[in-house]
Design a protein around this motif. Structure first.
Motif, PDB file in Angstrom:
ATOM      1  N   VAL A  17       0.844  -1.204   0.000  1.00 59.81           N
ATOM      2  CA  VAL A  17       0.000   0.000   0.000  1.00 59.81           C
ATOM      3  C   VAL A  17       0.877   1.251   0.000  1.00 59.81           C
ATOM      4  O   VAL A  17       0.614   2.220  -0.727  1.00 59.81           O
ATOM      5  CB  VAL A  17      -0.947  -0.004   1.224  1.00 59.81           C
ATOM      6  N   CYS A  18       1.952   1.229   0.797  1.00 61.09           N
ATOM      7  CA  CYS A  18       2.873   2.366   0.845  1.00 61.09           C
ATOM      8  C   CYS A  18       3.564   2.581  -0.502  1.00 61.09           C
ATOM      9  O   CYS A  18       3.778   3.726  -0.934  1.00 61.09           O
ATOM     10  CB  CYS A  18       3.921   2.152   1.937  1.00 61.09           C
ATOM     11  N   VAL A  19       3.920   1.481  -1.169  1.00 66.95           N
ATOM     12  CA  VAL A  19       4.577   1.591  -2.473  1.00 66.95           C
ATOM     13  C   VAL A  19       3.637   2.243  -3.485  1.00 66.95           C
ATOM     14  O   VAL A  19       4.050   3.117  -4.267  1.00 66.95           O
ATOM     15  CB  VAL A  19       5.031   0.201  -2.973  1.00 66.95           C
ATOM     16  N   VAL A  20       2.381   1.825  -3.488  1.00 69.14           N
ATOM     17  CA  VAL A  20       1.407   2.425  -4.409  1.00 69.14           C
ATOM     18  C   VAL A  20       1.310   3.928  -4.169  1.00 69.14           C
ATOM     19  O   VAL A  20       1.329   4.737  -5.107  1.00 69.14           O
ATOM     20  CB  VAL A  20       0.025   1.763  -4.250  1.00 69.14           C
ATOM     21  N   GLY A  21       1.214   4.330  -2.913  1.00 68.20           N
ATOM     22  CA  GLY A  21       1.138   5.740  -2.593  1.00 68.20           C
ATOM     23  C   GLY A  21       2.377   6.498  -3.026  1.00 68.20           C
ATOM     24  O   GLY A  21       2.287   7.619  -3.548  1.00 68.20           O
ATOM     25  N   ALA A  22       3.551   5.890  -2.831  1.00 66.74           N
ATOM     26  CA  ALA A  22       4.801   6.546  -3.203  1.00 66.74           C
ATOM     27  C   ALA A  22       4.921   6.708  -4.716  1.00 66.74           C
ATOM     28  O   ALA A  22       5.362   7.754  -5.209  1.00 66.74           O
ATOM     29  CB  ALA A  22       5.984   5.749  -2.661  1.00 66.74           C
ATOM     30  N   VAL A  23       4.530   5.681  -5.469  1.00 66.41           N
ATOM     31  CA  VAL A  23       4.626   5.744  -6.929  1.00 66.41           C
ATOM     32  C   VAL A  23       3.674   6.803  -7.485  1.00 66.41           C
ATOM     33  O   VAL A  23       4.053   7.613  -8.341  1.00 66.41           O
ATOM     34  CB  VAL A  23       4.322   4.362  -7.552  1.00 66.41           C
ATOM     35  N   VAL A  24       2.429   6.804  -7.002  1.00 62.80           N
ATOM     36  CA  VAL A  24       1.455   7.797  -7.465  1.00 62.80           C
ATOM     37  C   VAL A  24       1.932   9.204  -7.122  1.00 62.80           C
ATOM     38  O   VAL A  24       1.828  10.131  -7.943  1.00 62.80           O
ATOM     39  CB  VAL A  24       0.070   7.517  -6.850  1.00 62.80           C
ATOM     40  N   SER A  25       2.474   9.384  -5.941  1.00 57.58           N
ATOM     41  CA  SER A  25       2.980  10.707  -5.557  1.00 57.58           C
ATOM     42  C   SER A  25       4.182  11.095  -6.407  1.00 57.58           C
ATOM     43  O   SER A  25       4.326  12.265  -6.792  1.00 57.58           O
ATOM     44  CB  SER A  25       3.372  10.708  -4.074  1.00 57.58           C
ATOM     45  N   GLN A  26       5.047  10.133  -6.693  1.00 57.28           N
ATOM     46  CA  GLN A  26       6.229  10.412  -7.518  1.00 57.28           C
ATOM     47  C   GLN A  26       5.817  10.947  -8.887  1.00 57.28           C
ATOM     48  O   GLN A  26       6.445  11.854  -9.437  1.00 57.28           O
ATOM     49  CB  GLN A  26       7.050   9.134  -7.687  1.00 57.28           C
ATOM     50  N   VAL A  27       4.739  10.407  -9.414  1.00 54.50           N
ATOM     51  CA  VAL A  27       4.300  10.776 -10.757  1.00 54.50           C
ATOM     52  C   VAL A  27       3.415  12.022 -10.761  1.00 54.50           C
ATOM     53  O   VAL A  27       3.543  12.884 -11.635  1.00 54.50           O
ATOM     54  CB  VAL A  27       3.540   9.594 -11.406  1.00 54.50           C
ATOM     55  N   LEU A  28       2.542  12.152  -9.755  1.00 52.00           N
ATOM     56  CA  LEU A  28       1.488  13.166  -9.830  1.00 52.00           C
ATOM     57  C   LEU A  28       1.596  14.306  -8.823  1.00 52.00           C
ATOM     58  O   LEU A  28       0.943  15.344  -9.006  1.00 52.00           O
ATOM     59  CB  LEU A  28       0.118  12.495  -9.648  1.00 52.00           C
ATOM     60  N   ALA A  29       2.363  14.155  -7.752  1.00 47.88           N
ATOM     61  CA  ALA A  29       2.383  15.189  -6.714  1.00 47.88           C
ATOM     62  C   ALA A  29       3.010  16.482  -7.228  1.00 47.88           C
ATOM     63  O   ALA A  29       4.156  16.479  -7.685  1.00 47.88           O
ATOM     64  CB  ALA A  29       3.146  14.698  -5.492  1.00 47.88           C
ATOM     65  N   PRO A  30       2.307  17.596  -7.147  1.00 49.97           N
ATOM     66  CA  PRO A  30       2.873  18.885  -7.562  1.00 49.97           C
ATOM     67  C   PRO A  30       3.602  19.540  -6.393  1.00 49.97           C
ATOM     68  O   PRO A  30       3.427  19.149  -5.233  1.00 49.97           O
ATOM     69  CB  PRO A  30       1.640  19.686  -7.956  1.00 49.97           C
ATOM     70  N   GLU A  31       4.404  20.544  -6.697  1.00 44.99           N
ATOM     71  CA  GLU A  31       4.976  21.376  -5.644  1.00 44.99           C
ATOM     72  C   GLU A  31       4.184  22.673  -5.592  1.00 44.99           C
ATOM     73  O   GLU A  31       4.112  23.403  -6.577  1.00 44.99           O
ATOM     74  CB  GLU A  31       6.452  21.666  -5.906  1.00 44.99           C
ATOM     75  N   THR A  32       3.568  22.927  -4.457  1.00 46.87           N
ATOM     76  CA  THR A  32       2.674  24.072  -4.321  1.00 46.87           C
ATOM     77  C   THR A  32       3.184  25.109  -3.326  1.00 46.87           C
ATOM     78  O   THR A  32       2.521  26.123  -3.099  1.00 46.87           O
ATOM     79  CB  THR A  32       1.284  23.597  -3.862  1.00 46.87           C
ATOM     80  N   THR A  33       4.331  24.871  -2.749  1.00 46.77           N
ATOM     81  CA  THR A  33       4.841  25.737  -1.689  1.00 46.77           C
ATOM     82  C   THR A  33       5.027  27.184  -2.149  1.00 46.77           C
ATOM     83  O   THR A  33       5.697  27.446  -3.145  1.00 46.77           O
ATOM     84  CB  THR A  33       6.182  25.201  -1.167  1.00 46.77           C
TER      85      THR A  33
END
Length: 433
Positions: free
Chosen positions: A395-411
């Motif tokens: 489950v953690c791997v799935v979350g990490a892969v999706v975040s690696q691909v889709l997570a934006p930087e909004t700071t």
């Protein structure tokens, strides 16, 4: 801004409180009401079920009716449910009241985070919003202390213990009266003059006031979450939130028994350490979120969670000290992205679907929390500790892969930019100072 932040995180305090206080009263309630195991488990999970319902419903109301009325209405609903706890005399009544309170809390998630995001200055937005997770842990631990004292020192009835949530709820409800409407929601409704008046009175940064010009007046729909413009955003928020909370809810809920299965005595000391380090992790996230950035915080920590659970799952004969160390590392690392689960939705969805987008992500995450909580005991018994931890690692791997691909930087970026449609979103690697 200070008052709004306090009133927002107060809702998370109450959420932690009602989820914590039930643990100190459920045994007495079960005995008096003669609950079956089924009803005991259902009552314990009733607030989570309510959050699953209330998240999307509250988000829809916040987008349609406005942040201000929904922000007050959801707490009024919670206050009613809290008072009703003093009078329950059957299992189904207790379940129904706790379900009602969960619906109110889910609605509060979906309006409080968008409301705070729309008022917070860009330079502090992440830090102010991540305070919510700190408030949740404080509320949970405070409820445990209150419930323990009331049951052991004062021998209070379990209804009074549960109904003690009325006190913080009433204080918070009264404090929320008179808050202004979100200027961004007003702009979205075409109420430009009113929006600018509130913005000039409450927004501290001139750049945030100017950013209001980027608001559209189109009406949001649930289908927009899965449109070409926002399906990536919806996927990221939902999967990231799901994969972050699912392993933790499962492991933390049954920490003592899980650690005991690995030969760590009764597991109580390890369970305390697990939750204590989670609080430390949230505080670290709070301190670093504006300096390091969202993406740089969530990516490595999700991979760390996957690795330590993988070690536990594969090395079934590992020394107990190593197993305990891995669990403690997991608790600390997992808490860092957990603190950001409430930050991203308010930033990446546009005003017209910010509420329903947050609510959908919240509901999706509660599916994971429920599955993790209910399936872990079965998995530990039927599959064994090793395979159970491998599933959690997956489950953690799935979350990490999706975040690696889709997570934006909004700071540090204005909301009009962070919530722009994906196909038109500019690529900017440099984080503003």
């Amino acid at each position: 801004m200070i008052k709004l932040t306090g009133l927002t995180v107060g809702g998370m305090f109450i959420d932690g409180y009602i989820l914590g206080i039930i643990g100190t009263a459920i045994a007495a309630a079960t005995a008096e009401l003669n609950m079956s195991l089924f009803w005991e488990g259902l009552t314990g999970a009733s607030a989570l079920i309510g959050i699953f319902i209330g998240g999307p419903l509250g988000g829809w109301l916040a987008d349609k009716l406005g942040r201000k009325p929904t922000f007050t209405l959801d707490l009024a609903l919670f206050l009613v449910g809290s008072i009703l706890q003093f009078f329950v005399d059957s299992t189904w009544q207790l379940f129904g009241v706790r379900l009602l309170m969960g619906i109110a809390i889910g609605a509060d998630y979906s309006v409080s985070w968008p409301l705070l995001a729309e008022f917070a200055p860009a330079r502090l937005r992440g830090r102010l919003m991540s305070l919510s997770e700190v408030a949740w842990y404080v509320g949970f631990m405070f409820a445990f202390c209150v419930g323990y004292a009331m049951s052991t020192v004062f021998s209070a009835d379990w209804r009074i213990i549960l109904g003690s949530s009325t006190v913080p709820a009433l204080i918070l409800f009264l404090a929320r009266l008179g808050l202004p409407e979100s200027p961004r929601w007003l702009m979205n409704q075409g109420r430009t003059e009113e929006a600018h008046r509130i913005a000039h009175d409450y927004l501290e940064s001139p750049s945030d006031v100017l950013d209001l010009a980027g608001e559209s007046t189109r009406q949001g729909t649930f289908g927009m979450l899965f449109s070409r413009d926002y399906w990536r955003t919806t996927t990221f928020v939902s999967v990231f939130w799901f994969c972050t909370v699912t392993p933790y809810f499962a492991i933390a809920t049954f920490a003592a028994s899980v650690l005991s299965d690995y030969g760590l005595g009764d597991g109580f000391g390890g369970a305390l350490g697990l939750n204590g380090l989670a609080l430390v992790g949230v505080l670290v996230s709070l301190a670093l979120i504006e300096r390091v950035g969202r993406r740089k915080l969530i990516l490595p920590t999700q991979w760390v969670c996957a690795v330590v659970l993988l070690i536990i799952g594969l090395w079934t004969s590992a020394p107990p000290a190593l197993v305990l160390t891995c669990f403690l590392v997991f608790a600390f690392a997992n808490a860092i992205p957990t603190a950001i689960t409430g930050v991203y939705p308010g930033e990446v969805f546009p005003t017209e679907i910010r509420g329903i987008g947050t609510g959908f992500g919240c509901a999706f995450s509660r599916v994971g929390a429920g599955l993790g909580t209910f399936l872990l005991p079965w998995s530990m018994h039927n599959l064994g500790p090793g395979p159970s931890m491998l599933i959690a690692a997956g489950v953690c791997v799935v979350g990490a892969v999706v975040s690696q691909v889709l997570a934006p930087e909004t700071t540090g970026r204005p909301l009009s930019e962070t919530s722009a449609p994906h196909r038109g979103r500019p690529r900017r690697e440099k984080i503003p100072a």
